[in-house]
Design a protein around this motif. Structure first.
Motif, PDB file in Angstrom:
ATOM      1  N   ASP A 142      40.204  57.727  28.303  1.00 33.01           N
ATOM      2  CA  ASP A 142      39.559  59.044  28.327  1.00 33.01           C
ATOM      3  C   ASP A 142      39.835  59.795  29.627  1.00 33.01           C
ATOM      4  N   ASP A 143      40.019  59.063  30.732  1.00 30.18           N
ATOM      5  CA  ASP A 143      40.329  59.712  32.010  1.00 30.18           C
ATOM      6  C   ASP A 143      41.830  59.915  32.212  1.00 30.18           C
ATOM      7  N   ARG A 144      42.641  59.498  31.227  1.00 27.86           N
ATOM      8  CA  ARG A 144      44.097  59.642  31.207  1.00 27.86           C
ATOM      9  C   ARG A 144      44.779  58.922  32.374  1.00 27.86           C
ATOM     10  N   LEU A 145      44.150  57.888  32.903  1.00 29.26           N
ATOM     11  CA  LEU A 145      44.743  57.130  34.005  1.00 29.26           C
ATOM     12  C   LEU A 145      45.593  55.959  33.498  1.00 29.26           C
ATOM     13  N   ASP A 146      45.437  55.642  32.249  1.00 30.95           N
ATOM     14  CA  ASP A 146      46.196  54.530  31.680  1.00 30.95           C
ATOM     15  C   ASP A 146      46.675  54.937  30.298  1.00 30.95           C
ATOM     16  N   SER A 147      47.878  54.477  29.946  1.00 31.40           N
ATOM     17  CA  SER A 147      48.426  54.833  28.632  1.00 31.40           C
ATOM     18  C   SER A 147      49.301  53.704  28.109  1.00 31.40           C
ATOM     19  N   ALA A 148      49.479  53.697  26.811  1.00 31.13           N
ATOM     20  CA  ALA A 148      50.353  52.716  26.147  1.00 31.13           C
ATOM     21  C   ALA A 148      50.592  53.186  24.720  1.00 31.13           C
ATOM     22  N   SER A 149      51.645  52.683  24.112  1.00 26.30           N
ATOM     23  CA  SER A 149      51.929  53.013  22.714  1.00 26.30           C
ATOM     24  C   SER A 149      50.938  52.281  21.816  1.00 26.30           C
ATOM     25  N   ILE A 150      50.558  52.926  20.738  1.00 23.82           N
ATOM     26  CA  ILE A 150      49.663  52.313  19.767  1.00 23.82           C
ATOM     27  C   ILE A 150      50.208  52.588  18.366  1.00 23.82           C
ATOM     28  N   TYR A 151      50.281  51.540  17.562  1.00 24.44           N
ATOM     29  CA  TYR A 151      50.679  51.704  16.169  1.00 24.44           C
ATOM     30  C   TYR A 151      49.458  52.123  15.362  1.00 24.44           C
ATOM     31  N   PHE A 152      49.686  52.863  14.294  1.00 24.77           N
ATOM     32  CA  PHE A 152      48.545  53.336  13.525  1.00 24.77           C
ATOM     33  C   PHE A 152      48.910  53.512  12.055  1.00 24.77           C
ATOM     34  N   SER A 153      47.872  53.620  11.251  1.00 27.77           N
ATOM     35  CA  SER A 153      48.016  53.935   9.829  1.00 27.77           C
ATOM     36  C   SER A 153      46.912  54.892   9.444  1.00 27.77           C
ATOM     37  N   GLY A 154      47.255  55.923   8.679  1.00 20.26           N
ATOM     38  CA  GLY A 154      46.259  56.858   8.182  1.00 20.26           C
ATOM     39  C   GLY A 154      45.651  56.348   6.889  1.00 20.26           C
ATOM     40  N   ILE A 155      44.328  56.314   6.811  1.00 22.64           N
ATOM     41  CA  ILE A 155      43.652  55.744   5.643  1.00 22.64           C
ATOM     42  C   ILE A 155      42.471  56.627   5.233  1.00 22.64           C
ATOM     43  N   ASP A 156      41.846  56.275   4.107  1.00 26.52           N
ATOM     44  CA  ASP A 156      40.601  56.927   3.701  1.00 26.52           C
ATOM     45  C   ASP A 156      39.440  55.943   3.898  1.00 26.52           C
ATOM     46  N   HIS A 157      38.250  56.332   3.440  1.00 26.47           N
ATOM     47  CA  HIS A 157      37.062  55.520   3.679  1.00 26.47           C
ATOM     48  C   HIS A 157      36.991  54.254   2.821  1.00 26.47           C
ATOM     49  N   LYS A 158      37.859  54.144   1.798  1.00 28.95           N
ATOM     50  CA  LYS A 158      37.824  52.982   0.918  1.00 28.95           C
ATOM     51  C   LYS A 158      38.816  51.888   1.309  1.00 28.95           C
ATOM     52  N   TYR A 159      39.731  52.222   2.180  1.00 29.36           N
ATOM     53  CA  TYR A 159      40.846  51.311   2.469  1.00 29.36           C
ATOM     54  C   TYR A 159      40.386  49.973   3.039  1.00 29.36           C
ATOM     55  N   LEU A 160      39.565  49.998   4.072  1.00 32.97           N
ATOM     56  CA  LEU A 160      39.159  48.765   4.744  1.00 32.97           C
ATOM     57  C   LEU A 160      38.453  47.805   3.791  1.00 32.97           C
ATOM     58  N   GLU A 161      37.603  48.349   2.939  1.00 34.75           N
ATOM     59  CA  GLU A 161      36.866  47.512   1.996  1.00 34.75           C
ATOM     60  C   GLU A 161      37.783  46.945   0.929  1.00 34.75           C
ATOM     61  N   LEU A 162      38.697  47.791   0.415  1.00 35.95           N
ATOM     62  CA  LEU A 162      39.598  47.325  -0.639  1.00 35.95           C
ATOM     63  C   LEU A 162      40.516  46.218  -0.130  1.00 35.95           C
ATOM     64  N   MET A 163      41.039  46.377   1.095  1.00 30.65           N
ATOM     65  CA  MET A 163      41.962  45.387   1.655  1.00 30.65           C
ATOM     66  C   MET A 163      41.222  44.247   2.367  1.00 30.65           C
ATOM     67  N   GLU A 164      39.896  44.319   2.398  1.00 30.18           N
ATOM     68  CA  GLU A 164      39.052  43.263   2.964  1.00 30.18           C
ATOM     69  C   GLU A 164      39.334  42.999   4.438  1.00 30.18           C
TER      70      GLU A 164
END
Length: 423
Positions: A142-164
């Protein structure tokens, strides 16, 4: 790998065959041309590559070393493939059908598939995880003093539950079909450790910068393998992007998955007659992702079969030759009281020692190639154990014993009276 049949490729195969033929005939012709008639007549089987090593022994060791190497390699490749197929990714892929939307409206497609009774749940995502495809962005504290690459995936509200996926702290995304502006993100444990965000409970509610967006950490999920097993688990986050979904994940109930798939394809054909249906079960995608191990096992297994066949024929020839040249010695030993079993042991011992030498070369060499070269970059892999390393030895010794033993037993069973009379 696809081989296109054309004249150029045919020429390469012809040249390869010619080169192998010339090389295979070159060594024997050179050795034979240098032989002296007197020494040859004295010892017809004494052609030596070095001062004390017979050429035939060297060739036998080379043949069986290659055979052993191929057998061990096939065993290791098959074990790695089974390991990848049974590896716990950290979420459940069973009976999940991934469908590519191909530009169609995500809400219309979802409503369409909800009419099929065998589909128990549907979620949305931007791409399929754990099969090689990865999206990344730059993440800052949040203070922008540290950074790194992060992988991500865009999902909806059902994804986490469906994929357990296991939520360690915080809450899931709110139920929305469209997100105008992202407000929160769900991170994995590795990200918390990398940015020193504390425990999962401590991290919830903190803010991070992802590109130009300032997002609140809504939740934390347990680490899971979002890439293939070659990669370590690094920074990863789930972003709330239902409107940007390219894929639908359909949870299919029942045992007859093929019939359900046909229903889904029929519904798709009515919904979008322009684009061909593109859907496959998650487990099938994982199999495709690790197909290289399966292909490696198939190719090396076939090569192992060829080399064993050639080596066994060579060993059979040497067994017949040795039995014939030592027939007089065998007969004299039998007359002096030697048993048939002792004669078989005596004649087979030198050949079995050659197999021992081949094993001593092939086992450490193949282990090194896989452990330090082929699999060295795999973050997650199965160990190379004793069964994989000894399977080839058992096969080779069995073939060698049967091949040599059959000929020496035949010679040992011969009638010494007839043999010595002929001599």
């Amino acid at each position: 790998l696809h081989l296109e049949f054309d004249p150029f490729l045919l020429l390469w195969f012809v040249l390869f065959a010619l080169v192998v033929g010339v090389m295979a005939g070159f060594l024997p012709s050179v050795l034979l041309s240098k032989l002296k008639a007197i020494s040859t007549l004295k010892d017809a089987g004494g052609t030596r590559l070095f001062s004390k090593i017979g050429l035939r022994k060297v060739l036998i060791v080379i043949q069986f070393t290659l055979s052993l190497g191929f057998i061990i390699s096939a065993s290791i490749a098959f074990k790695q493939y089974k390991y990848a197929m049974n590896f716990d990714l950290g979420f459940n892929t069973e009976n999940v059908l991934n469908i590519r939307l191909q530009g169609n409206d995500v809400q219309q497609a979802q409503a369409l598939f909800e009419t099929i009774p065998e589909i128990t749940d549907i979620s949305k995502c931007t791409h399929v995880l754990s099969v090689g495809s990865r999206w990344a962005n730059e993440m800052f504290t949040d203070d922008r003093l540290d950074s790194a690459s992060i992988y991500f995936s865009g999902i909806d509200h059902k994804y986490l539950e469906l994929m357990e996926h296991k939520l360690l702290a915080g809450t899931n995304f709110p139920e929305r079909n469209k997100v105008e502006k992202e407000e929160s993100i769900i991170l994995n444990e590795a990200t918390l450790k990398r940015f020193n965000l504390g425990t999962p409970d401590e991290a919830v509610g903190k803010f991070i910068q992802l590109g130009q967006d300032r997002l609140m950490i809504r939740g934390v999920v347990e680490n899971f393998n979002y890439a293939t097993l070659e990669a370590e688990i690094e920074n990863f986050g789930f972003r709330h992007m239902p409107q940007r979904a390219n894929m639908l994940n359909l949870k299919v109930a029942g045992d007859n998955l093929l019939e359900t798939r046909k229903k889904i394809e029929a519904v798709w054909a009515e919904f979008d007659p322009v684009h061909e249906f593109e859907g496959s079960f998650y487990d099938d995608r994982l199999e495709d992702a690790y197909a290289e191990f399966s292909v490696t096992f198939t190719i090396i297994g076939f090569l192992a079969f060829l080399t064993i066949s050639i080596a066994a024929l060579g060993l059979l020839g040497m067994g017949v030759y040795t039995a014939e040249t030592k027939l007089k010695e065998i007969s004299i030993r039998k007359v002096l009281g030697a048993s048939e079993g002792h004669l078989v042991q005596l004649l087979s011992k030198s050949f079995l020692w050659l197999l021992v030498i081949a094993s001593a070369i092939a086992i450490p060499a193949t282990y090194y190639v896989f452990d330090q070269i082929i699999l060295v970059d795999n973050a997650y892999r199965d160990s190379i154990g004793v069964p994989e390393l000894t399977l080839g030895v058992i096969i080779i010794f069995t073939i060698g014993f049967i091949t040599i033993g059959s000929q020496t037993w035949k010679a040992a069973k011969s009638n010494p009276t007839q043999t010595l009379r002929a001599e």
